[in-house]
Write a protein that holds these residues in place. Structure first.
Motif, PDB file in Angstrom:
ATOM      1  N   PRO A 108       0.804  -1.226   0.000  1.00 29.25           N
ATOM      2  CA  PRO A 108       0.000   0.000   0.000  1.00 29.25           C
ATOM      3  C   PRO A 108       0.839   1.279   0.000  1.00 29.25           C
ATOM      4  N   LYS A 109       1.966   1.261   0.706  1.00 29.44           N
ATOM      5  CA  LYS A 109       2.813   2.457   0.744  1.00 29.44           C
ATOM      6  C   LYS A 109       3.446   2.713  -0.617  1.00 29.44           C
ATOM      7  N   MET A 110       3.928   1.658  -1.260  1.00 30.64           N
ATOM      8  CA  MET A 110       4.540   1.822  -2.573  1.00 30.64           C
ATOM      9  C   MET A 110       3.503   2.271  -3.594  1.00 30.64           C
ATOM     10  N   ALA A 111       2.317   1.732  -3.528  1.00 30.86           N
ATOM     11  CA  ALA A 111       1.238   2.167  -4.423  1.00 30.86           C
ATOM     12  C   ALA A 111       0.966   3.652  -4.215  1.00 30.86           C
ATOM     13  N   GLU A 112       0.880   4.067  -2.954  1.00 29.63           N
ATOM     14  CA  GLU A 112       0.653   5.474  -2.640  1.00 29.63           C
ATOM     15  C   GLU A 112       1.767   6.344  -3.210  1.00 29.63           C
ATOM     16  N   LEU A 113       3.015   5.951  -2.980  1.00 32.15           N
ATOM     17  CA  LEU A 113       4.159   6.742  -3.458  1.00 32.15           C
ATOM     18  C   LEU A 113       4.162   6.852  -4.980  1.00 32.15           C
ATOM     19  N   LEU A 114       3.770   5.784  -5.648  1.00 35.95           N
ATOM     20  CA  LEU A 114       3.746   5.777  -7.117  1.00 35.95           C
ATOM     21  C   LEU A 114       2.481   6.412  -7.689  1.00 35.95           C
ATOM     22  N   GLY A 115       1.537   6.741  -6.817  1.00 37.32           N
ATOM     23  CA  GLY A 115       0.287   7.327  -7.289  1.00 37.32           C
ATOM     24  C   GLY A 115      -0.606   6.313  -7.974  1.00 37.32           C
ATOM     25  N   GLN A 116      -0.529   5.062  -7.524  1.00 35.59           N
ATOM     26  CA  GLN A 116      -1.344   3.996  -8.096  1.00 35.59           C
ATOM     27  C   GLN A 116      -2.285   3.443  -7.033  1.00 35.59           C
ATOM     28  N   ASP A 117      -3.315   2.762  -7.485  1.00 36.90           N
ATOM     29  CA  ASP A 117      -4.193   2.058  -6.559  1.00 36.90           C
ATOM     30  C   ASP A 117      -3.508   0.766  -6.147  1.00 36.90           C
ATOM     31  N   PRO A 118      -3.705   0.334  -4.885  1.00 38.52           N
ATOM     32  CA  PRO A 118      -3.194  -0.979  -4.499  1.00 38.52           C
ATOM     33  C   PRO A 118      -3.914  -2.069  -5.292  1.00 38.52           C
ATOM     34  N   PHE A 119      -3.279  -3.210  -5.426  1.00 42.91           N
ATOM     35  CA  PHE A 119      -3.841  -4.334  -6.165  1.00 42.91           C
ATOM     36  C   PHE A 119      -5.200  -4.727  -5.597  1.00 42.91           C
ATOM     37  N   ASP A 120      -6.147  -4.932  -6.489  1.00 43.82           N
ATOM     38  CA  ASP A 120      -7.482  -5.390  -6.132  1.00 43.82           C
ATOM     39  C   ASP A 120      -7.665  -6.781  -6.740  1.00 43.82           C
ATOM     40  N   PRO A 121      -7.710  -7.812  -5.879  1.00 44.46           N
ATOM     41  CA  PRO A 121      -7.825  -9.179  -6.405  1.00 44.46           C
ATOM     42  C   PRO A 121      -9.086  -9.407  -7.232  1.00 44.46           C
ATOM     43  N   GLU A 122     -10.149  -8.666  -6.956  1.00 45.62           N
ATOM     44  CA  GLU A 122     -11.394  -8.842  -7.712  1.00 45.62           C
ATOM     45  C   GLU A 122     -11.266  -8.374  -9.156  1.00 45.62           C
ATOM     46  N   THR A 123     -10.507  -7.278  -9.355  1.00 40.00           N
ATOM     47  CA  THR A 123     -10.367  -6.738 -10.713  1.00 40.00           C
ATOM     48  C   THR A 123      -9.053  -7.145 -11.364  1.00 40.00           C
ATOM     49  N   GLY A 124      -8.080  -7.576 -10.522  1.00 37.33           N
ATOM     50  CA  GLY A 124      -6.764  -7.907 -11.053  1.00 37.33           C
ATOM     51  C   GLY A 124      -5.967  -6.668 -11.437  1.00 37.33           C
ATOM     52  N   GLN A 125      -6.406  -5.499 -10.988  1.00 35.89           N
ATOM     53  CA  GLN A 125      -5.761  -4.234 -11.338  1.00 35.89           C
ATOM     54  C   GLN A 125      -5.095  -3.616 -10.112  1.00 35.89           C
ATOM     55  N   GLY A 126      -4.075  -2.796 -10.356  1.00 38.59           N
ATOM     56  CA  GLY A 126      -3.420  -2.046  -9.297  1.00 38.59           C
ATOM     57  C   GLY A 126      -2.025  -2.556  -9.014  1.00 38.59           C
ATOM     58  N   PHE A 127      -1.330  -1.847  -8.137  1.00 44.20           N
ATOM     59  CA  PHE A 127       0.043  -2.190  -7.774  1.00 44.20           C
ATOM     60  C   PHE A 127       0.025  -3.270  -6.707  1.00 44.20           C
ATOM     61  N   GLY A 128       0.735  -4.368  -6.957  1.00 38.60           N
ATOM     62  CA  GLY A 128       0.792  -5.469  -6.002  1.00 38.60           C
ATOM     63  C   GLY A 128       2.148  -6.142  -6.001  1.00 38.60           C
ATOM     64  N   CYS A 129       2.183  -7.354  -5.534  1.00 41.40           N
ATOM     65  CA  CYS A 129       3.437  -8.124  -5.391  1.00 41.40           C
ATOM     66  C   CYS A 129       4.275  -8.110  -6.666  1.00 41.40           C
ATOM     67  N   PHE A 130       3.576  -8.287  -7.793  1.00 41.08           N
ATOM     68  CA  PHE A 130       4.301  -8.455  -9.049  1.00 41.08           C
ATOM     69  C   PHE A 130       4.668  -7.129  -9.703  1.00 41.08           C
ATOM     70  N   GLY A 131       4.477  -6.020  -8.980  1.00 43.68           N
ATOM     71  CA  GLY A 131       5.025  -4.752  -9.394  1.00 43.68           C
ATOM     72  C   GLY A 131       6.530  -4.723  -9.175  1.00 43.68           C
ATOM     73  N   CYS A 132       6.991  -5.498  -8.197  1.00 41.45           N
ATOM     74  CA  CYS A 132       8.420  -5.593  -7.877  1.00 41.45           C
ATOM     75  C   CYS A 132       8.968  -6.994  -8.131  1.00 41.45           C
ATOM     76  N   HIS A 133       8.177  -8.011  -7.809  1.00 43.05           N
ATOM     77  CA  HIS A 133       8.651  -9.390  -7.898  1.00 43.05           C
ATOM     78  C   HIS A 133       8.361 -10.009  -9.266  1.00 43.05           C
ATOM     79  N   LEU A 134       9.323 -10.777  -9.717  1.00 41.34           N
ATOM     80  CA  LEU A 134       9.107 -11.606 -10.898  1.00 41.34           C
ATOM     81  C   LEU A 134       8.134 -12.708 -10.512  1.00 41.34           C
ATOM     82  N   SER A 135       7.505 -13.322 -11.478  1.00 38.77           N
ATOM     83  CA  SER A 135       6.596 -14.439 -11.168  1.00 38.77           C
ATOM     84  C   SER A 135       7.180 -15.740 -11.682  1.00 38.77           C
ATOM     85  N   GLN A 136       6.841 -16.817 -10.999  1.00 37.85           N
ATOM     86  CA  GLN A 136       7.307 -18.155 -11.402  1.00 37.85           C
ATOM     87  C   GLN A 136       6.223 -18.829 -12.204  1.00 37.85           C
TER      88      GLN A 136
END
Length: 136
Positions: A108-136
């Motif tokens: 949530p802090k990184m989303a705020e700093l970047l001016g983005q909404d935090p990830f919303d699992p219902e919509t699949g939109q927003g800044f979340g884990c995979f904004g920084c982390h690669l996925s396997q």
């Protein structure tokens, strides 16, 4: 004399501070490419350093760019996502307590700093884990 004639002189002395202040106040999307490293140092690093060190002061005593951008941050142009790969179906699997800290504090802090909404699992939109982390 009320001293107001010196106000303009004082403002001239603070031009560099004003430039940095206005840069720090800019939304990430509006920061010129050439200034993004400075913006990250001014805005993101202090906030993230505080949060990570509050979580584990010893582990994150030397918190720096590489913690999020990876060991080869500069060589990779600080591209994101870049850090430890997480399982796409269960990003909290490696360490559930740390995943809770990340999702409750860092995301949530990184989303705020970047001016983005935090990830919303219902919509699949927003800044979340995979904004920084690669996925396997």
């Amino acid at each position: 004399d009320d001293g107001s004639s010196n106000d303009d002189d004082d403002d001239d002395d603070d031009d560099d501070d004003d430039d940095n202040g206005s840069l720090a106040d800019m939304a990430w999307a509006d920061v010129p490419e050439a200034d993004r490293g400075t913006w990250m140092a001014m805005v993101v690093m202090p906030a993230m350093t505080d949060l990570f060190q509050e979580y584990d002061a010893d582990r994150y005593a030397d918190f720096g760019c590489g913690h999020c951008h990876g060991e080869d941050a500069a060589a990779n142009g600080f591209a994101m996502p870049a850090t430890v790969a997480l399982p796409m179906d269960n990003p909290g699997e490696p360490d559930p307590d740390f995943a809770m800290f990340m999702s409750a504090n860092i995301v949530p802090k990184m989303a705020e700093l970047l001016g983005q909404d935090p990830f919303d699992p219902e919509t699949g939109q927003g800044f979340g884990c995979f904004g920084c982390h690669l996925s396997q």
